[in-house]
Design an enzyme around this catalytic site. Structure first.
Site, PDB file in Angstrom:
ATOM      1  N   HIS A 103      -9.665   1.115   4.523  1.00  0.00           N
ATOM      2  CA  HIS A 103      -8.413   1.297   5.274  1.00  0.00           C
ATOM      3  C   HIS A 103      -8.661   2.239   6.454  1.00  0.00           C
ATOM      4  O   HIS A 103      -9.452   3.185   6.339  1.00  0.00           O
ATOM      5  CB  HIS A 103      -7.323   1.871   4.352  1.00  0.00           C
ATOM      6  CG  HIS A 103      -5.967   1.830   4.993  1.00  0.00           C
ATOM      7  ND1 HIS A 103      -5.548   2.783   5.891  1.00  0.00           N
ATOM      8  CD2 HIS A 103      -4.948   0.945   4.887  1.00  0.00           C
ATOM      9  CE1 HIS A 103      -4.324   2.481   6.310  1.00  0.00           C
ATOM     10  NE2 HIS A 103      -3.936   1.364   5.707  1.00  0.00           N
ATOM     11  N   ASN A 127       0.867  -1.180   0.000  1.00  0.00           N
ATOM     12  CA  ASN A 127       0.000   0.000   0.000  1.00  0.00           C
ATOM     13  C   ASN A 127       0.903   1.229   0.000  1.00  0.00           C
ATOM     14  O   ASN A 127       1.475   1.576   1.031  1.00  0.00           O
ATOM     15  CB  ASN A 127      -0.893  -0.043   1.251  1.00  0.00           C
ATOM     16  CG  ASN A 127      -1.725   1.210   1.395  1.00  0.00           C
ATOM     17  OD1 ASN A 127      -1.786   2.053   0.501  1.00  0.00           O
ATOM     18  ND2 ASN A 127      -2.390   1.342   2.536  1.00  0.00           N
ATOM     19  N   TRP A 128       1.033   1.846  -1.152  1.00  0.00           N
ATOM     20  CA  TRP A 128       1.980   2.966  -1.261  1.00  0.00           C
ATOM     21  C   TRP A 128       1.417   4.259  -0.684  1.00  0.00           C
ATOM     22  O   TRP A 128       2.113   5.255  -0.608  1.00  0.00           O
ATOM     23  CB  TRP A 128       2.394   3.157  -2.739  1.00  0.00           C
ATOM     24  CG  TRP A 128       3.128   1.972  -3.296  1.00  0.00           C
ATOM     25  CD1 TRP A 128       3.479   0.827  -2.622  1.00  0.00           C
ATOM     26  CD2 TRP A 128       3.615   1.800  -4.635  1.00  0.00           C
ATOM     27  NE1 TRP A 128       4.142  -0.028  -3.471  1.00  0.00           N
ATOM     28  CE2 TRP A 128       4.237   0.534  -4.711  1.00  0.00           C
ATOM     29  CE3 TRP A 128       3.569   2.591  -5.791  1.00  0.00           C
ATOM     30  CZ2 TRP A 128       4.825   0.044  -5.881  1.00  0.00           C
ATOM     31  CZ3 TRP A 128       4.144   2.102  -6.957  1.00  0.00           C
ATOM     32  CH2 TRP A 128       4.768   0.852  -6.996  1.00  0.00           C
ATOM     33  N   LYS A 129       0.130   4.227  -0.340  1.00  0.00           N
ATOM     34  CA  LYS A 129      -0.520   5.401   0.262  1.00  0.00           C
ATOM     35  C   LYS A 129      -0.266   6.644  -0.603  1.00  0.00           C
ATOM     36  O   LYS A 129      -0.167   6.523  -1.821  1.00  0.00           O
ATOM     37  CB  LYS A 129      -0.056   5.591   1.714  1.00  0.00           C
ATOM     38  CG  LYS A 129      -0.204   4.301   2.525  1.00  0.00           C
ATOM     39  CD  LYS A 129      -0.046   4.493   4.010  1.00  0.00           C
ATOM     40  CE  LYS A 129      -0.216   3.150   4.713  1.00  0.00           C
ATOM     41  NZ  LYS A 129      -0.219   3.259   6.173  1.00  0.00           N
ATOM     42  N   GLU A 174      -7.055   4.606   7.655  1.00  0.00           N
ATOM     43  CA  GLU A 174      -6.809   6.025   7.383  1.00  0.00           C
ATOM     44  C   GLU A 174      -8.002   6.643   6.660  1.00  0.00           C
ATOM     45  O   GLU A 174      -8.344   7.807   6.873  1.00  0.00           O
ATOM     46  CB  GLU A 174      -5.512   6.184   6.579  1.00  0.00           C
ATOM     47  CG  GLU A 174      -4.286   5.961   7.467  1.00  0.00           C
ATOM     48  CD  GLU A 174      -3.078   5.392   6.746  1.00  0.00           C
ATOM     49  OE1 GLU A 174      -2.987   5.478   5.511  1.00  0.00           O
ATOM     50  OE2 GLU A 174      -2.201   4.834   7.456  1.00  0.00           O
ATOM     51  N   GLY A 234       2.760  -1.152   4.325  1.00  0.00           N
ATOM     52  CA  GLY A 234       2.820   0.265   3.984  1.00  0.00           C
ATOM     53  C   GLY A 234       4.256   0.709   3.740  1.00  0.00           C
ATOM     54  O   GLY A 234       4.832   0.497   2.666  1.00  0.00           O
ATOM     55  N   GLY A 235       4.865   1.298   4.758  1.00  0.00           N
ATOM     56  CA  GLY A 235       6.196   1.892   4.638  1.00  0.00           C
ATOM     57  C   GLY A 235       7.229   1.011   3.957  1.00  0.00           C
ATOM     58  O   GLY A 235       7.984   1.470   3.093  1.00  0.00           O
ATOM     59  N   GLY A 262       2.341   2.159  10.761  1.00  0.00           N
ATOM     60  CA  GLY A 262       3.304   3.242  10.608  1.00  0.00           C
ATOM     61  C   GLY A 262       4.003   3.644  11.903  1.00  0.00           C
ATOM     62  O   GLY A 262       4.668   4.667  11.977  1.00  0.00           O
TER      63      GLY A 262
HETATM   64  P1  PGA Z   1       2.720   0.187   7.668  1.00  0.00           P
HETATM   65  O1  PGA Z   1       1.257   0.416   6.997  1.00  0.00           O
HETATM   66  O2  PGA Z   1       3.255  -1.087   7.098  1.00  0.00           O
HETATM   67  O3  PGA Z   1       3.518   1.398   7.257  1.00  0.00           O
HETATM   68  O4  PGA Z   1       2.506   0.092   9.144  1.00  0.00           O
HETATM   69  C1  PGA Z   1       0.367  -0.639   6.837  1.00  0.00           C
HETATM   70  C2  PGA Z   1      -0.924  -0.158   6.225  1.00  0.00           C
HETATM   71  O5  PGA Z   1      -1.414   0.908   6.608  1.00  0.00           O
HETATM   72  O6  PGA Z   1      -1.501  -0.816   5.345  1.00  0.00           O
END
Ligand code: PGA
Length: 250
Positions: free
Chosen positions: A94, A9-11, A96, A234-235, A172
């Site tokens: 998600h 997930n590159w957000k 967020e 994510g990260g 995150g």
């Molecule tokens: P993260 O994010 O690996 O940076 O904790 C995961 C996500 O939100 O899908």
């Protein structure tokens, strides 16, 4: 046997140019890793370019959100048909999106139905906050989210979905859930909730990922749990070491 699935997930990271370059740089290495499904989820504007960059490889493409309507006066939204030429997956609900953009259980439910109607595989995110976790509400909250998201689906539709259990306090933050914590909730709050609604056969087919500070060094531990079928990353999906992460998953 459920094929494990690792989705990046590159957000809201990487311009379209950066996204295409990154996808192109790691695609061949990822393509050689057998026994795992791999998905890139770039920002909308990078999706066509990334889809082209991974063409001919095993890597799939996913969007990070989608609206449920077919078309119309929904400024700023993206319809299922706009994704289907490029995407096989879509991340829905998600945390967020739930926290910052007013995503509701009902909206997630409608979006899952729309995605399935267009042959896009939903990656449905659920997970509790730190407050809920500390209050001992994780089990009931997460199973409630699963029930609300899957309301009105058939067992066949449910089996096509992927669920990502992502405790919000682990996203995150570098504070990942232990394998026992993550695997326990995935079994008792997620898979058992699916079994209660759709039967054990469906629950055994459906893939459930863990998400929250998954890194190259801890992915193997998560994958050792029989109920964890992959990760939403994510990260660590933004860097070339994502290749190591996927290698360590199998
Ligand atoms: P993260 O994010 O690996 O940076 O904790 C995961 C996500 O939100 O899908």
């Amino acid at each position: 046997m459920r094929t494990p699935i690792i989705a990046g997930n590159w957000k809201m990271n990487k311009t379209a140019v950066e996204a295409v370059a990154f996808a192109g740089a790691i695609r061949d290495d990822l393509n050689q890793i057998a026994g795992v499904d791999i998905v890139f989820c770039p920002p909308f504007i990078a999706i066509p370019g990334v889809a082209e960059a991974v063409q001919g490889s095993k890597i799939g493409v996913g969007a990070q959100n989608m609206y449920f309507a077919e078309s119309g006066a929904f400024t700023g939204e993206i319809a299922p048909d706009m994704l289907t030429p490029f995407c096989q997956y879509v991340i829905l609900g998600h945390s967020e999106r739930r926290a910052y953009f007013g995503e509701t259980d009902d909206g997630v439910n409608k979006k899952i139905k729309a995605a399935l109607a267009h042959n896009i595989m939903p990656i449905v995110c659920v997970g509790e906050s730190l407050t809920q976790n500390e209050a001992g509400e994780t089990q009931s909250f997460v199973s409630g989210q699963v029930q609300a998201a899957f309301d009105g689906l058939t067992a066949d539709q449910a089996a096509q979905c992927i669920i990502a259990y992502e405790p919000i306090w682990a996203i995150g933050t570098g504070k990942s859930a232990t394998v026992e914590q993550a695997g326990g909730i995935i079994k008792t709050a997620v898979r058992d909730a699916i079994a209660a609604s759709f039967g054990e056969g469906t629950a055994q087919k459906l893939r459930i990922q863990y998400g929250g500070s998954v890194k190259p060094h801890n992915i193997a531990d998560y994958m050792s749990h029989p109920d964890i079928d992959g990760a939403l990353v994510g990260g660590a999906s933004l860097k070339p070491a994502f290749v190591e992460l996927v290698k360590n998953a199998v």
